[in-house]
Enzyme design. Structure first.
Site, mmCIF file in Angstrom:
data_model
loop_
_atom_site.group_PDB
_atom_site.id
_atom_site.type_symbol
_atom_site.label_atom_id
_atom_site.label_comp_id
_atom_site.label_asym_id
_atom_site.label_seq_id
_atom_site.Cartn_x
_atom_site.Cartn_y
_atom_site.Cartn_z
ATOM 1 N N LYS A 174 0.849 -1.208 0.000
ATOM 2 C CA LYS A 174 0.000 0.000 0.000
ATOM 3 C C LYS A 174 0.885 1.260 0.000
ATOM 4 O O LYS A 174 2.081 1.177 0.274
ATOM 5 C CB LYS A 174 -0.902 -0.010 1.231
ATOM 6 N N TYR A 206 16.193 29.942 8.233
ATOM 7 C CA TYR A 206 14.965 30.654 8.583
ATOM 8 C C TYR A 206 14.881 30.874 10.084
ATOM 9 O O TYR A 206 15.169 29.967 10.863
ATOM 10 C CB TYR A 206 13.741 29.862 8.119
HETATM 11 C C1 LIG Z 1 -0.277 -1.857 6.880
HETATM 12 C C2 LIG Z 1 -0.833 -3.144 7.344
HETATM 13 C C3 LIG Z 1 -0.005 -4.272 7.539
HETATM 14 C C4 LIG Z 1 1.510 -4.199 7.478
HETATM 15 O O1 LIG Z 1 2.013 -3.636 8.669
HETATM 16 P P1 LIG Z 1 3.583 -3.498 8.955
HETATM 17 O O2 LIG Z 1 3.679 -2.968 10.334
HETATM 18 O O3 LIG Z 1 4.106 -2.518 7.954
HETATM 19 O O4 LIG Z 1 4.163 -4.856 8.779
HETATM 20 C C5 LIG Z 1 -0.602 -5.477 7.831
HETATM 21 N N1 LIG Z 1 -1.954 -5.571 7.952
HETATM 22 C C6 LIG Z 1 -2.778 -4.508 7.804
HETATM 23 C C7 LIG Z 1 -4.250 -4.678 7.979
HETATM 24 C C8 LIG Z 1 -2.254 -3.266 7.511
HETATM 25 O O5 LIG Z 1 -3.067 -2.200 7.386
#
Ligand SMILES: *Cc1c(COP(=O)(O)O)cnc(C)c1O
Length: 374
Positions: A35, A264
């Site tokens: 994702k 800044y």
């Molecule tokens: C993002 C996500 C994962 C992966 O999590 P990590 O901590 O990056 O391994 C697994 N399951 C779900 C439902 C998620 O949203």
């Protein structure tokens, strides 16, 4: 003409980390979580490099559609599922697997009578209190989905751990126990046939530190990118190799006098004559705006401290320890020799936000089999 700021995505390190997942979960099927543009690494790039994976997981329907349009043929699970009829249609059209977590989704499923069908994961909320059916709602949801013509194959079951990145937090045990109890005991009592159903609990932290969370499917995200889900360790502790390195160049060097202010708001003032280096990287590239003074940066492989504020296109460092550094010299912001987990601590954030935050302006270079691909 190329931008001085670039990231190297090391696909050999990715393959290596995938094998580490196998080592910790030897009997599980692996669903790499890609994702959010594969946590900033490039979703299509990562999917193409992991074609041997049993499936992929994305958060949103449009991410799954993009993978299909690019020719990815693995199963793809949409973790948030659909939230409109259009998205449900896309799931059916593009042969995506969907998570079903609410009665709203269930009603949308039941309202449809077409011939297409999809595989689903029912999500049980065991304490994260984000998505999922409550354990008491689960039997009803399962029965209704079971009699839905739109669903093909066995119904799979999942939950998500809220606190697995803290080994001392007993919430994780409670979540796993509640999941097992909900699935096994309850289903047995209701005489529901679940022999074919597969379960999935573990994210990266579950895979690495909670063997009790290992079931038929695991869902590694951050560990595939070589990053530790535990704030007290770096990926190296788990034999993981960083996949993303962020690099740029020194573009100016100047000598300042005692009392001169830098950047800044002039938040940093020289307490003595200072050799200042200016580096072409800033929050416009995804370097964290709130990195504190003293955040380590490698110039020609040696550590120097960040001083002054991070601006959009530049940062400034104290080159006292490097009298020979000159414009054009190479700079590492994170990657080999500089753990992203440490940078995250200096920036009061987690490494997830750093890799996800890399912007369009950063050139990405792939590294595989000693070949560098621009
Ligand atoms: C993002 C996500 C994962 C992966 O999590 P990590 O901590 O990056 O391994 C697994 N399951 C779900 C439902 C998620 O949203």
């Amino acid at each position: 003409m190329t931008s001085p700021a670039y990231a190297v995505v090391n696909l050999e390190a990715l393959q290596h980390n995938f094998q580490i997942v196998r080592k910790y979960a030897p009997n599980a099927k692996i669903m790499p979580v890609i994702k959010a543009n594969a946590y900033g690494h490039g979703m299509l790039r990562i999917a193409s490099a992991l074609q041997s994976a049993d499936a992929f997981a994305v958060a949103r329907v449009d991410e799954g559609v993009r993978l299909r349009k690019a020719g990815i043929i693995n199963n793809i699970t949409v973790l948030e599922g659909f939230s409109s009829i259009n998205e449900l249609e896309a799931i059916l059209d593009y042969r995506l697997d969907t998570v079903v977590h609410s009665f709203t989704q269930l009603n949308m499923f039941e309202a449809r009578t077409e011939l297409k069908a999809c595989s689903i994961w029912i999500k049980i909320d065991t304490g994260m209190n984000r998505l999922g059916f409550k354990p008491l709602e689960f039997a009803t949801a399962y029965q209704r989905l079971k009699s839905c013509p739109l669903i093909k194959g066995p119904i799979n079951l999942m939950t998500h751990l809220a606190n697995a990145d803290d080994k001392r937090d007993t919430t994780t045990f409670k979540q796993i126990a509640l999941f097992n109890q909900t699935v096994t005991t309850l289903l047995k009592e209701q005489r529901i046939e679940t022999d074919q159903s597969k379960c999935s609990i573990a994210n990266s932290a579950g895979i690495l530190a909670w063997p009790e969370s290992l079931t038929e499917w695991v869902r590694p995200g951050i560990m595939l990118y070589g990053i530790s889900p535990f704030p007290e360790y770096t990926g190296a502790h788990w034999q993981l190799k960083p996949v993303m390195g962020l690099y740029s160049r020194l573009i100016a060097v100047k000598n300042l006098d005692k009392g001169d202010k830098v950047g800044y708001s002039g938040t940093w003032m020289c307490t003595k004559p200072t050799r200042l280096g200016i580096i072409a990287i800033g929050y416009g590239d995804g370097y964290p705006r709130y990195a504190k003074e003293g955040t380590p940066i490698l110039v020609n492989g040696l550590r120097v401290p960040l001083i002054g504020r991070v601006s959009m296109d530049m940062i400034t460092v104290d080159l006292e320890s490097q009298p020979l550094a000159k414009p054009g010299d190479s700079v590492t912001l994170w990657g080999d020799g500089l753990a992203i987990e440490d940078i995250a601590i200096y920036a009061d954030t987690i490494p997830y936000t750093l890799v996800c935050g890399i912007t369009q302006r950063v050139r990405i270079i792939e590294y595989i089999n000693n070949l560098i691909k621009h």
